[in-house]
Write a protein that holds these residues in place. Structure first.
Motif, PDB file in Angstrom:
ATOM      1  N   GLN A  66       0.842  -1.185   0.000  1.00  0.00           N
ATOM      2  CA  GLN A  66       0.000   0.000   0.000  1.00  0.00           C
ATOM      3  C   GLN A  66       0.884   1.245   0.000  1.00  0.00           C
ATOM      4  OE1 GLN A  66      -3.154  -0.022   3.020  1.00  0.00           O
ATOM      5  NE2 GLN A  66      -2.890  -2.245   3.192  1.00  0.00           N
ATOM      6  N   ASP A  67       0.356   2.357  -0.510  1.00  0.00           N
ATOM      7  CA  ASP A  67       1.089   3.621  -0.432  1.00  0.00           C
ATOM      8  C   ASP A  67       1.354   3.924   1.035  1.00  0.00           C
ATOM      9  OD1 ASP A  67       0.819   3.789  -3.142  1.00  0.00           O
ATOM     10  OD2 ASP A  67      -0.593   5.462  -3.125  1.00  0.00           O
ATOM     11  N   ASP A  68       2.560   4.430   1.287  1.00  0.00           N
ATOM     12  CA  ASP A  68       2.886   4.713   2.684  1.00  0.00           C
ATOM     13  C   ASP A  68       3.910   5.838   2.738  1.00  0.00           C
ATOM     14  OD1 ASP A  68       3.053   4.557   5.449  1.00  0.00           O
ATOM     15  OD2 ASP A  68       3.401   2.394   5.482  1.00  0.00           O
ATOM     16  N   GLU A  69       4.171   6.257   3.954  1.00  0.00           N
ATOM     17  CA  GLU A  69       5.156   7.280   4.212  1.00  0.00           C
ATOM     18  C   GLU A  69       5.937   6.749   5.407  1.00  0.00           C
ATOM     19  OE1 GLU A  69       3.912  11.204   6.074  1.00  0.00           O
ATOM     20  OE2 GLU A  69       3.738  11.564   3.920  1.00  0.00           O
ATOM     21  N   HIS A  77      12.006   9.472  12.955  1.00  0.00           N
ATOM     22  CA  HIS A  77      11.794  10.604  13.857  1.00  0.00           C
ATOM     23  C   HIS A  77      13.111  11.072  14.469  1.00  0.00           C
ATOM     24  CE1 HIS A  77       7.233  10.587  14.498  1.00  0.00           C
ATOM     25  NE2 HIS A  77       7.505   9.887  13.409  1.00  0.00           N
ATOM     26  N   THR A  78      14.066  11.375  13.597  1.00  0.00           N
ATOM     27  CA  THR A  78      15.336  11.899  14.085  1.00  0.00           C
ATOM     28  C   THR A  78      15.161  13.384  14.380  1.00  0.00           C
ATOM     29  OG1 THR A  78      15.959  12.095  11.773  1.00  0.00           O
ATOM     30  CG2 THR A  78      16.789  10.173  12.950  1.00  0.00           C
ATOM     31  N   ALA A  79      16.222  13.999  14.877  1.00  0.00           N
ATOM     32  CA  ALA A  79      16.141  15.394  15.323  1.00  0.00           C
ATOM     33  C   ALA A  79      15.555  16.297  14.232  1.00  0.00           C
ATOM     34  CB  ALA A  79      17.528  15.875  15.718  1.00  0.00           C
ATOM     35  N   GLY A  80      14.890  17.350  14.650  1.00  0.00           N
ATOM     36  CA  GLY A  80      14.246  18.266  13.710  1.00  0.00           C
ATOM     37  C   GLY A  80      13.033  17.604  13.092  1.00  0.00           C
ATOM     38  N   ASP A  81      12.898  17.746  11.779  1.00  0.00           N
ATOM     39  CA  ASP A  81      11.752  17.153  11.081  1.00  0.00           C
ATOM     40  C   ASP A  81      11.944  15.665  10.817  1.00  0.00           C
ATOM     41  OD1 ASP A  81      10.477  19.564  10.996  1.00  0.00           O
ATOM     42  OD2 ASP A  81      11.172  20.074   8.976  1.00  0.00           O
ATOM     43  N   GLY A  82      13.168  15.176  11.018  1.00  0.00           N
ATOM     44  CA  GLY A  82      13.446  13.780  10.728  1.00  0.00           C
ATOM     45  C   GLY A  82      13.593  13.545   9.243  1.00  0.00           C
ATOM     46  N   TYR A  83      13.451  12.300   8.854  1.00  0.00           N
ATOM     47  CA  TYR A  83      13.605  11.932   7.444  1.00  0.00           C
ATOM     48  C   TYR A  83      12.355  11.188   6.999  1.00  0.00           C
ATOM     49  CZ  TYR A  83      15.124   9.606   3.249  1.00  0.00           C
ATOM     50  OH  TYR A  83      15.191   9.159   1.970  1.00  0.00           O
ATOM     51  N   GLU A  84      11.837  11.562   5.829  1.00  0.00           N
ATOM     52  CA  GLU A  84      10.608  10.971   5.326  1.00  0.00           C
ATOM     53  C   GLU A  84      10.835  10.309   3.970  1.00  0.00           C
ATOM     54  OE1 GLU A  84       6.925  13.237   7.054  1.00  0.00           O
ATOM     55  OE2 GLU A  84       7.027  13.522   4.893  1.00  0.00           O
ATOM     56  N   LEU A  85      10.325   9.108   3.806  1.00  0.00           N
ATOM     57  CA  LEU A  85      10.446   8.379   2.535  1.00  0.00           C
ATOM     58  C   LEU A  85       9.049   8.020   2.036  1.00  0.00           C
ATOM     59  CD1 LEU A  85      12.265   6.880   0.445  1.00  0.00           C
ATOM     60  CD2 LEU A  85      12.127   4.880   1.948  1.00  0.00           C
ATOM     61  N   GLU A  86       8.736   8.528   0.830  1.00  0.00           N
ATOM     62  CA  GLU A  86       7.445   8.210   0.211  1.00  0.00           C
ATOM     63  C   GLU A  86       7.529   6.836  -0.444  1.00  0.00           C
ATOM     64  OE1 GLU A  86       4.634   9.949   0.205  1.00  0.00           O
ATOM     65  OE2 GLU A  86       5.500  11.630   1.333  1.00  0.00           O
ATOM     66  N   VAL A  87       6.524   6.020  -0.221  1.00  0.00           N
ATOM     67  CA  VAL A  87       6.511   4.665  -0.778  1.00  0.00           C
ATOM     68  C   VAL A  87       5.214   4.471  -1.568  1.00  0.00           C
ATOM     69  CG1 VAL A  87       6.543   2.202  -0.240  1.00  0.00           C
ATOM     70  CG2 VAL A  87       7.830   3.798   1.187  1.00  0.00           C
ATOM     71  N   LYS A  88       5.379   3.972  -2.798  1.00  0.00           N
ATOM     72  CA  LYS A  88       4.219   3.653  -3.642  1.00  0.00           C
ATOM     73  C   LYS A  88       3.942   2.158  -3.572  1.00  0.00           C
ATOM     74  CE  LYS A  88       3.366   7.678  -5.640  1.00  0.00           C
ATOM     75  NZ  LYS A  88       2.312   8.355  -4.857  1.00  0.00           N
ATOM     76  N   ALA A  89       2.711   1.797  -3.554  1.00  0.00           N
ATOM     77  CA  ALA A  89       2.317   0.391  -3.481  1.00  0.00           C
ATOM     78  C   ALA A  89       2.998  -0.420  -4.575  1.00  0.00           C
ATOM     79  CB  ALA A  89       0.807   0.259  -3.602  1.00  0.00           C
ATOM     80  N   PHE A 127      15.533   6.846  18.357  1.00  0.00           N
ATOM     81  CA  PHE A 127      14.596   7.432  17.389  1.00  0.00           C
ATOM     82  C   PHE A 127      13.718   6.355  16.766  1.00  0.00           C
ATOM     83  CE2 PHE A 127      18.654   9.759  17.340  1.00  0.00           C
ATOM     84  CZ  PHE A 127      18.227  11.012  17.776  1.00  0.00           C
ATOM     85  N   GLU A 128      12.442   6.633  16.678  1.00  0.00           N
ATOM     86  CA  GLU A 128      11.526   5.676  16.056  1.00  0.00           C
ATOM     87  C   GLU A 128      11.479   5.880  14.544  1.00  0.00           C
ATOM     88  OE1 GLU A 128       7.766   6.231  17.986  1.00  0.00           O
ATOM     89  OE2 GLU A 128       8.341   4.976  19.686  1.00  0.00           O
ATOM     90  N   ILE A 129      11.441   4.754  13.833  1.00  0.00           N
ATOM     91  CA  ILE A 129      11.158   4.784  12.392  1.00  0.00           C
ATOM     92  C   ILE A 129       9.785   4.162  12.252  1.00  0.00           C
ATOM     93  CG2 ILE A 129      11.858   3.964  10.112  1.00  0.00           C
ATOM     94  CD1 ILE A 129      14.728   3.799  11.213  1.00  0.00           C
ATOM     95  N   GLU A 130       8.837   4.941  11.747  1.00  0.00           N
ATOM     96  CA  GLU A 130       7.476   4.427  11.745  1.00  0.00           C
ATOM     97  C   GLU A 130       6.827   4.497  10.372  1.00  0.00           C
ATOM     98  OE1 GLU A 130       4.827   6.732  14.164  1.00  0.00           O
ATOM     99  OE2 GLU A 130       4.998   8.452  12.848  1.00  0.00           O
ATOM    100  N   SER A 131       5.783   3.681  10.232  1.00  0.00           N
ATOM    101  CA  SER A 131       4.913   3.728   9.077  1.00  0.00           C
ATOM    102  C   SER A 131       3.755   4.650   9.433  1.00  0.00           C
ATOM    103  CB  SER A 131       4.379   2.330   8.765  1.00  0.00           C
ATOM    104  OG  SER A 131       3.139   2.434   8.084  1.00  0.00           O
ATOM    105  N   LEU A 134       0.350   2.730   8.614  1.00  0.00           N
ATOM    106  CA  LEU A 134      -0.066   1.711   9.591  1.00  0.00           C
ATOM    107  C   LEU A 134      -0.080   2.246  11.024  1.00  0.00           C
ATOM    108  CD1 LEU A 134       2.045  -1.298   8.244  1.00  0.00           C
ATOM    109  CD2 LEU A 134      -0.412  -0.955   7.950  1.00  0.00           C
ATOM    110  N   GLU A 135       0.589   3.414  11.202  1.00  0.00           N
ATOM    111  CA  GLU A 135       0.784   3.963  12.551  1.00  0.00           C
ATOM    112  C   GLU A 135       1.446   2.940  13.464  1.00  0.00           C
ATOM    113  OE1 GLU A 135      -2.830   5.684  13.975  1.00  0.00           O
ATOM    114  OE2 GLU A 135      -2.907   7.171  12.358  1.00  0.00           O
ATOM    115  N   LYS A 136       2.510   2.343  12.931  1.00  0.00           N
ATOM    116  CA  LYS A 136       3.267   1.355  13.698  1.00  0.00           C
ATOM    117  C   LYS A 136       4.751   1.671  13.641  1.00  0.00           C
ATOM    118  CE  LYS A 136       0.578  -2.886  13.803  1.00  0.00           C
ATOM    119  NZ  LYS A 136       0.601  -4.300  13.432  1.00  0.00           N
ATOM    120  N   VAL A 137       5.448   1.270  14.700  1.00  0.00           N
ATOM    121  CA  VAL A 137       6.894   1.460  14.754  1.00  0.00           C
ATOM    122  C   VAL A 137       7.579   0.275  14.075  1.00  0.00           C
ATOM    123  CG1 VAL A 137       8.905   1.695  16.248  1.00  0.00           C
ATOM    124  CG2 VAL A 137       6.749   2.832  16.857  1.00  0.00           C
ATOM    125  N   ILE A 138       8.359   0.578  13.048  1.00  0.00           N
ATOM    126  CA  ILE A 138       9.061  -0.466  12.295  1.00  0.00           C
ATOM    127  C   ILE A 138      10.375  -0.816  12.994  1.00  0.00           C
ATOM    128  CG2 ILE A 138      10.199  -0.987  10.104  1.00  0.00           C
ATOM    129  CD1 ILE A 138       8.205   1.126   8.864  1.00  0.00           C
TER     130      ILE A 138
END
Ligand SMILES: [Cu+2]
Length: 76
Positions: free
Chosen positions: A24-27, A31-43, A59-63, A66-70
């Motif tokens: 599924q499409d996801d982001e 959650h690193t310092a500041g805005d963190g890092y975001e990766l767009e994912v296409k299904a 730092f949490e890396i989350e989906s 899914l609102e889950k911690v990867i």
């Protein structure tokens, strides 16, 4: 989801690479310092992105979809 809230230790200054595939499409958000890092994912399309673990801490890396911690990145 794999991994699922896995703890990963890395040294400060390490380049962390995310290789993500999703049905599924996801982001994916590190959650690193500041805005963190975001990766767009296409299904169905593999996505790759990397960032430098510049600050020490935990730092949490989350989906966002899914609102889950990867993974939990422990930078020391
Ligand atoms: Cu987030």
């Amino acid at each position: 989801m794999t991994p699922n809230a896995e703890k990963i230790d890395v040294a400060q200054g390490t380049t962390v690479t995310l290789n993500v595939t999703s049905d599924q499409d996801d982001e994916i958000h590190a959650h690193t310092a500041g805005d963190g890092y975001e990766l767009e994912v296409k299904a169905g399309e593999p996505a790759t992105g990397s960032f430098v673990a510049a600050d020490t801490g935990s730092f949490e890396i989350e989906s966002h979809h899914l609102e889950k911690v990867i993974a939990i990145l422990n930078v020391r």
